[in-house]
Scaffold this motif. Sequence first.
Motif, PDB file in Angstrom:
ATOM      1  N   VAL A 152      -8.276 -30.890   6.079  1.00 39.10           N
ATOM      2  CA  VAL A 152      -7.932 -29.621   7.100  1.00 39.10           C
ATOM      3  C   VAL A 152      -9.085 -29.175   7.616  1.00 39.10           C
ATOM      4  CG1 VAL A 152      -6.754 -27.437   7.090  1.00 39.10           C
ATOM      5  CG2 VAL A 152      -5.545 -28.871   5.677  1.00 39.10           C
ATOM      6  N   VAL A 206     -10.152 -25.816   9.955  1.00 41.15           N
ATOM      7  CA  VAL A 206      -9.726 -24.264  10.180  1.00 41.15           C
ATOM      8  C   VAL A 206     -10.555 -23.552  11.069  1.00 41.15           C
ATOM      9  CG1 VAL A 206      -8.837 -22.037   9.332  1.00 41.15           C
ATOM     10  CG2 VAL A 206      -8.397 -24.114   8.127  1.00 41.15           C
ATOM     11  N   CYS A 236     -14.214 -27.460   7.538  1.00 36.51           N
ATOM     12  CA  CYS A 236     -12.988 -28.575   7.252  1.00 36.51           C
ATOM     13  C   CYS A 236     -13.314 -28.542   5.633  1.00 36.51           C
ATOM     14  CB  CYS A 236     -13.577 -29.833   7.801  1.00 36.51           C
ATOM     15  SG  CYS A 236     -13.336 -29.903   9.696  1.00 36.51           S
ATOM     16  N   ILE A 255      -2.263 -29.461   1.865  1.00 36.81           N
ATOM     17  CA  ILE A 255      -2.603 -28.712   2.783  1.00 36.81           C
ATOM     18  C   ILE A 255      -2.942 -27.229   2.500  1.00 36.81           C
ATOM     19  CG2 ILE A 255      -1.856 -27.572   5.094  1.00 36.81           C
ATOM     20  CD1 ILE A 255      -0.037 -30.270   5.231  1.00 36.81           C
ATOM     21  N   ARG A 256      -2.297 -26.673   1.725  1.00 38.26           N
ATOM     22  CA  ARG A 256      -2.651 -25.334   1.239  1.00 38.26           C
ATOM     23  C   ARG A 256      -3.837 -25.204   0.576  1.00 38.26           C
ATOM     24  NH1 ARG A 256      -1.751 -20.847   2.968  1.00 38.26           N
ATOM     25  NH2 ARG A 256       0.441 -20.972   3.071  1.00 38.26           N
ATOM     26  N   THR A 289      -6.562 -25.846   3.144  1.00 38.91           N
ATOM     27  CA  THR A 289      -6.883 -24.799   4.003  1.00 38.91           C
ATOM     28  C   THR A 289      -7.508 -23.519   3.394  1.00 38.91           C
ATOM     29  OG1 THR A 289      -4.876 -25.222   5.129  1.00 38.91           O
ATOM     30  CG2 THR A 289      -5.408 -22.781   5.215  1.00 38.91           C
ATOM     31  N   SER A 290      -7.126 -22.988   2.036  1.00 43.49           N
ATOM     32  CA  SER A 290      -7.781 -22.303   1.182  1.00 43.49           C
ATOM     33  C   SER A 290      -9.282 -22.251   0.803  1.00 43.49           C
ATOM     34  CB  SER A 290      -6.846 -22.053  -0.251  1.00 43.49           C
ATOM     35  OG  SER A 290      -5.510 -21.445   0.185  1.00 43.49           O
ATOM     36  N   CYS A 312     -11.053 -21.520   4.285  1.00 41.67           N
ATOM     37  CA  CYS A 312     -10.891 -20.141   4.166  1.00 41.67           C
ATOM     38  C   CYS A 312     -11.791 -19.419   3.624  1.00 41.67           C
ATOM     39  CB  CYS A 312      -9.538 -19.674   4.070  1.00 41.67           C
ATOM     40  SG  CYS A 312      -8.459 -20.092   5.581  1.00 41.67           S
ATOM     41  N   CYS A 348      -6.982 -15.695   7.284  1.00 41.44           N
ATOM     42  CA  CYS A 348      -7.379 -17.006   7.532  1.00 41.44           C
ATOM     43  C   CYS A 348      -6.260 -18.019   6.965  1.00 41.44           C
ATOM     44  CB  CYS A 348      -8.718 -17.131   7.186  1.00 41.44           C
ATOM     45  SG  CYS A 348      -9.624 -18.858   7.176  1.00 41.44           S
ATOM     46  N   ASP A 349      -5.795 -17.712   5.723  1.00 44.25           N
ATOM     47  CA  ASP A 349      -4.873 -18.792   5.148  1.00 44.25           C
ATOM     48  C   ASP A 349      -3.670 -18.847   6.053  1.00 44.25           C
ATOM     49  OD1 ASP A 349      -6.298 -19.491   3.122  1.00 44.25           O
ATOM     50  OD2 ASP A 349      -5.531 -17.849   1.592  1.00 44.25           O
ATOM     51  N   PRO A 385      -3.915 -24.582  11.064  1.00 43.36           N
ATOM     52  CA  PRO A 385      -5.249 -25.720  11.128  1.00 43.36           C
ATOM     53  C   PRO A 385      -5.503 -26.179  12.412  1.00 43.36           C
ATOM     54  CG  PRO A 385      -3.541 -26.651   9.545  1.00 43.36           C
ATOM     55  CD  PRO A 385      -2.881 -25.346  10.259  1.00 43.36           C
ATOM     56  N   LEU A 444      -5.603 -31.509  11.103  1.00 48.73           N
ATOM     57  CA  LEU A 444      -4.822 -32.143  10.026  1.00 48.73           C
ATOM     58  C   LEU A 444      -4.887 -33.445   9.890  1.00 48.73           C
ATOM     59  CD1 LEU A 444      -3.417 -31.394   7.310  1.00 48.73           C
ATOM     60  CD2 LEU A 444      -1.383 -30.912   8.721  1.00 48.73           C
TER      61      LEU A 444
END
Length: 87
Positions: A32, A34, A42, A54-55, A58-59, A62, A75-76, A80, A83
């Motif tokens: 991901v 962001v 990334c 994905i979570r 992303t975390s 962030c 941010c969370d 994205p 992806l």
Amino acid sequence: MARVVTGIVLGVAFFSVLVMALMKEAQVECEVCVEFNGASACRTSIASSRERAIRGATSAACVVLSAGVTAGIQCDNTPPASLHCND
């Protein structure tokens, strides 16, 4: 001496089963990217489901991009920029 050997054998067996179970659980890998506050990052995550991967990615991205709890939550919740998942 027999107790020590038995303990070592059982410990190795338990550790092996644990590692195999964890490896079997992780089936999806996602990368991901962001964009947040003019910066981008990334990250890759491996999890048992696409949503969790994905979570996690992303975390992780962030964490690099945000400072503080409020910015981290914002941010969370940012979609994205890119992806890519391998199911």
